[in-house]
Design a protein around this motif. Structure first.
Motif, PDB file in Angstrom:
ATOM      1  N   GLU A 105      40.273  37.033  31.985  1.00  0.00           N
ATOM      2  CA  GLU A 105      39.070  37.408  32.728  1.00  0.00           C
ATOM      3  C   GLU A 105      38.917  36.504  33.954  1.00  0.00           C
ATOM      4  OE1 GLU A 105      35.871  39.331  34.143  1.00  0.00           O
ATOM      5  OE2 GLU A 105      37.205  40.013  32.541  1.00  0.00           O
ATOM      6  N   ALA A 106      39.207  35.227  33.806  1.00  0.00           N
ATOM      7  CA  ALA A 106      39.147  34.297  34.944  1.00  0.00           C
ATOM      8  C   ALA A 106      40.161  34.705  36.009  1.00  0.00           C
ATOM      9  CB  ALA A 106      39.398  32.866  34.473  1.00  0.00           C
ATOM     10  N   LYS A 126      39.508  26.888  38.186  1.00  0.00           N
ATOM     11  CA  LYS A 126      38.714  26.592  36.996  1.00  0.00           C
ATOM     12  C   LYS A 126      39.199  25.282  36.420  1.00  0.00           C
ATOM     13  CE  LYS A 126      36.428  30.532  36.649  1.00  0.00           C
ATOM     14  NZ  LYS A 126      34.989  30.639  36.717  1.00  0.00           N
ATOM     15  N   TRP A 182      39.376  34.903  27.762  1.00  0.00           N
ATOM     16  CA  TRP A 182      38.679  34.202  28.841  1.00  0.00           C
ATOM     17  C   TRP A 182      39.635  33.907  29.996  1.00  0.00           C
ATOM     18  CZ3 TRP A 182      39.546  29.609  31.271  1.00  0.00           C
ATOM     19  CH2 TRP A 182      38.606  29.268  32.245  1.00  0.00           C
ATOM     20  N   ARG A 185      41.261  37.794  36.544  1.00  0.00           N
ATOM     21  CA  ARG A 185      40.740  39.016  37.184  1.00  0.00           C
ATOM     22  C   ARG A 185      39.640  38.671  38.192  1.00  0.00           C
ATOM     23  NH1 ARG A 185      41.938  40.992  32.131  1.00  0.00           N
ATOM     24  NH2 ARG A 185      39.893  40.553  31.241  1.00  0.00           N
ATOM     25  N   GLU A 186      38.741  37.772  37.826  1.00  0.00           N
ATOM     26  CA  GLU A 186      37.675  37.360  38.739  1.00  0.00           C
ATOM     27  C   GLU A 186      38.242  36.699  39.985  1.00  0.00           C
ATOM     28  OE1 GLU A 186      34.925  34.837  36.686  1.00  0.00           O
ATOM     29  OE2 GLU A 186      34.373  36.419  35.264  1.00  0.00           O
ATOM     30  N   TRP A 187      39.239  35.854  39.811  1.00  0.00           N
ATOM     31  CA  TRP A 187      39.836  35.147  40.937  1.00  0.00           C
ATOM     32  C   TRP A 187      40.541  36.104  41.880  1.00  0.00           C
ATOM     33  CZ3 TRP A 187      45.034  34.116  42.325  1.00  0.00           C
ATOM     34  CH2 TRP A 187      45.166  33.167  43.355  1.00  0.00           C
ATOM     35  N   LYS A 188      41.213  37.104  41.316  1.00  0.00           N
ATOM     36  CA  LYS A 188      41.975  38.040  42.134  1.00  0.00           C
ATOM     37  C   LYS A 188      41.101  39.126  42.760  1.00  0.00           C
ATOM     38  CE  LYS A 188      46.188  39.083  40.930  1.00  0.00           C
ATOM     39  NZ  LYS A 188      47.331  39.632  40.196  1.00  0.00           N
ATOM     40  N   ALA A 189      39.923  39.375  42.220  1.00  0.00           N
ATOM     41  CA  ALA A 189      39.057  40.452  42.695  1.00  0.00           C
ATOM     42  C   ALA A 189      38.741  40.357  44.183  1.00  0.00           C
ATOM     43  CB  ALA A 189      37.775  40.501  41.868  1.00  0.00           C
ATOM     44  N   ASP A 214      34.717  23.655  33.376  1.00  0.00           N
ATOM     45  CA  ASP A 214      34.218  25.007  33.128  1.00  0.00           C
ATOM     46  C   ASP A 214      34.403  25.387  31.665  1.00  0.00           C
ATOM     47  OD1 ASP A 214      33.638  25.839  35.931  1.00  0.00           O
ATOM     48  OD2 ASP A 214      35.782  25.444  36.153  1.00  0.00           O
TER      49      ASP A 214
END
Length: 118
Positions: free
Chosen positions: A107-108, A29, A104, A110-114, A54
């Motif tokens: 959350e970024a 990001k 934020w 978590r999204e990256w690690k998902a 971003d």
């Protein structure tokens, strides 16, 4: 602690607002910081940085009464260049806006690690 245990790392690219936008650093990001004393005209002077980021963190908002800085005009200019950018006005002095920015960031992460957990 090794790299596998690292949730968040910042690559600080200081200097002007031109060069960091022109090169891919491999960042997941792109977050840029603009302080109130720098002025609300920066999207007009450095549009590429605002198009490529971003997130924009506007710091020192506690100083708004002391500077000729129009936060609404800044948001309008930035969204004209990049409608998807997230903007977080914050004050380290008062803590205003910091919780939203932190939320934020996590959350970024978590999204990256998902995808790695699939």
């Amino acid at each position: 602690m090794g790299l596998a245990e690292t949730d968040l790392a910042f690559l600080e690219n200081i200097g002007n607002l031109i060069c960091p936008a022109e090169y891919d650093t491999g960042a997941g990001k792109k977050l840029m910081i603009l302080s109130v004393p720098e002025g609300d005209d920066k999207p007009l002077k450095y549009p590429l940085m605002f198009r490529e980021s971003d997130v924009l963190v506007v710091t020192k908002i506690d100083a708004l009464p002391y500077f000729n800085f129009d936060l609404e005009k800044l948001v309008e200019r930035v969204h004209h260049l990049n409608p998807a950018i997230r903007i977080y006005p914050v004050s380290a002095k008062t803590g205003e806006g910091m919780e939203a920015l932190e939320a934020w960031l996590w959350e970024a992460v978590r999204e990256w690690k998902a995808p790695a957990q699939l």
